[in-house]
Design an enzyme around this catalytic site. Structure first.
Site, short mmCIF file in Angstrom:
data_model
loop_
_atom_site.label_atom_id
_atom_site.label_comp_id
_atom_site.label_asym_id
_atom_site.label_seq_id
_atom_site.Cartn_x
_atom_site.Cartn_y
_atom_site.Cartn_z
N GLY A 71 0.82 -1.20 0.00
CA GLY A 71 0.00 0.00 0.00
C GLY A 71 0.86 1.26 0.00
N HIS A 201 -2.54 -7.17 2.49
CA HIS A 201 -2.57 -7.72 3.85
C HIS A 201 -3.61 -7.08 4.76
CE1 HIS A 201 -0.25 -4.74 6.41
NE2 HIS A 201 0.15 -4.33 5.22
N THR A 237 9.88 -8.47 -12.20
CA THR A 237 9.12 -9.72 -12.33
C THR A 237 8.07 -9.77 -11.23
OG1 THR A 237 11.00 -10.79 -13.35
CG2 THR A 237 9.29 -12.24 -12.44
N CYS A 325 2.03 1.87 12.47
CA CYS A 325 3.17 2.49 11.80
C CYS A 325 3.88 3.47 12.71
CB CYS A 325 2.71 3.23 10.55
SG CYS A 325 1.27 2.52 9.84
C1 LIG Z 1 -1.67 -0.12 6.12
C2 LIG Z 1 -1.96 1.13 5.39
C3 LIG Z 1 -1.13 1.58 4.35
C4 LIG Z 1 0.16 0.89 3.99
O1 LIG Z 1 0.00 -0.36 3.42
P1 LIG Z 1 1.27 -1.37 3.42
O2 LIG Z 1 0.86 -2.46 2.49
O3 LIG Z 1 1.41 -1.84 4.83
O4 LIG Z 1 2.43 -0.59 2.95
C5 LIG Z 1 -1.47 2.73 3.69
N1 LIG Z 1 -2.59 3.41 4.00
C6 LIG Z 1 -3.42 3.03 4.99
C7 LIG Z 1 -4.64 3.82 5.26
C8 LIG Z 1 -3.12 1.88 5.72
O5 LIG Z 1 -3.94 1.50 6.70
#
Ligand SMILES: *Cc1c(COP(=O)(O)O)cnc(C)c1O
Length: 387
Positions: A71, A201, A237, A325
């Protein structure tokens, strides 16, 4: 000891159907989808299905789906990729104070590069006013980035209205939809969104795979240059196992969503009511109605969130303080601070985020543990005077 997982906004366990489906991609199906021979062909077939499953879930076209590494990558690709593509048209970006660090820090990086960023404030309930977006627009505004659902409070932001405003002004609109996926409907047919970020995830697929939605006709710069994968938009890839798992998760949770979200919302109601009944001096953080069905952000006044987290963990209950985070740091949450909640109250906030694995027994167990733990911690707090 009973284990209760109330941290589904940080990550979710892989759905058993998804795990089963992904297994052969660690064995039998090992080909490179760019290869012309049988090994490449059989993998390519599953990979195409995954793109279609993801597109179907959000009412998009398969060609609008770009698989990424997470994400955070999708957010970076959207914000920086658009800023670089439009650098000659303008250098002003509008976002909010409550975005995920992946958007906020991508914007900070651009500021160091000479871009100008407006961070819109939120009200006491964590909502943003679409009119504030309109007022912030300048001649040189090239991008508006506003998340669909906030990961800490669960608030749903007015992206439908903001999308209309962006379209009216011909400005590209990006939305971080990582937390919205699977918890509320996402319809790219009716939303005026040009770019959107998703993460596997957070929706019962494995870690290490994301999606960037790029609406047909929109051009952004690539961040990873190399081969022609993903329509030359993201070289490397492909993470085939991740992508097919993400696709399968999209298909599976789309079917489960209606029933599951109702069930989860009922559980959350039971949890909130039970806590408010049993514990005093609890502050609800967020908007009472415009929010996801699974998230609860509560401040237990006179209690340090980190201490509460540890005490609950000793009882098998997993929650988070602030967001995953930013935990590890004792900085109060930037989201709660933006809501002008006093710093002490921010420091006593925990997030409980439910998911498809939770049951009524989980909630009742938590309700049997939380009051005692909070009382114990308050008795040690010099700030707390017994009522
Ligand atoms: C978890 C999250 C992300 C980051 O996603 P990752 O796959 O862990 O890098 C970004 N934005 C929001 C709102 C999230 O909850």
């Amino acid at each position: 000891m009973r284990k209760v997982y109330f941290d589904n906004n940080a990550t979710t366990p892989v759905h058993p159907v998804v795990a089963e489906f992904a297994k052969p991609f660690l064995g039998e199906f090992f080909g490179n989808p760019s290869s012309l021979h049988w090994a490449g062909r059989e993998v390519r077939c599953f990979f195409n299905d995954a793109r279609e499953q993801a597109a179907n879930m959000i009412h998009a076209q398969p060609s609008e789906i770009v698989f990424t590494g997470c994400g955070s990558e999708s957010d970076n690709h959207a914000v920086k990729g658009l800023a670089y593509a439009k650098r000659d048209e303008g250098r002003h970006i509008i976002t909010t104070m409550i975005e995920h660090p992946a958007v906020l820090n991508a914007c900070k990086h651009l500021q160091a590069d000479g871009y100008d960023v407006t961070y819109l404030p939120v009200d006491g309930e964590g909502q943003i006013e679409p009119d504030d977006v309109k007022k912030a627009i300048r001649n040189d505004t090239i991008l508006i980035s506003v998340m669909y659902a906030n990961n800490e409070t669960g608030n749903l932001l007015p992206i439908r209205e903001i999308g209309e405003i962006a379209k009216e002004h011909g400005i590209t609109f990006h939305s971080d939809m990582v937390q919205a996926m699977g918890k509320t409907d996402i319809d790219m047919d009716s939303l005026k969104v040009d770019l959107a970020s998703f993460s596997g995830h957070k929706v019962y697929a494995p870690k290490g795979v994301g999606i960037l939605y790029i609406r047909e006709g929109r051009e952004i710069e690539s961040l990873i240059h190399g081969g022609h994968q993903e329509g030359s938009r993201r070289a490397g890839t492909e993470n085939i196992m991740g992508a097919v798992a993400f696709g399968k998760a999209c298909e599976t949770i789309t079917k489960e969503m209606a029933g599951e979200n109702g069930r989860i919302e009922t559980l959350r109601g039971r949890l909130l009511d039970g806590i408010l009944e049993r514990v005093d001096h609890v502050r609800f953080n967020g908007h009472p109605t415009r929010r996801l069905p699974n998230t609860l952000n509560l401040s237990f006044e006179y209690v340090e969130a980190e201490s509460l987290l540890i005490a609950l963990d000793l009882n098998g209950i997993a929650v988070s303080s602030g967001s995953a985070c930013s935990s590890g740091s004792t900085e109060p949450s930037h989201v709660l601070l933006a809501m002008r909640i006093p710093p002490e109250t921010c420091q006593s906030a925990i997030r409980l985020s439910l998911g498809r694995g939770n049951t009524e027994e989980d909630v009742d167990y938590a309700l049997s543990v939380i009051p005692g733990v909070v009382t114990g911690l308050r008795e040690m707090s010099p700030l707390y005077k017994r009522p």
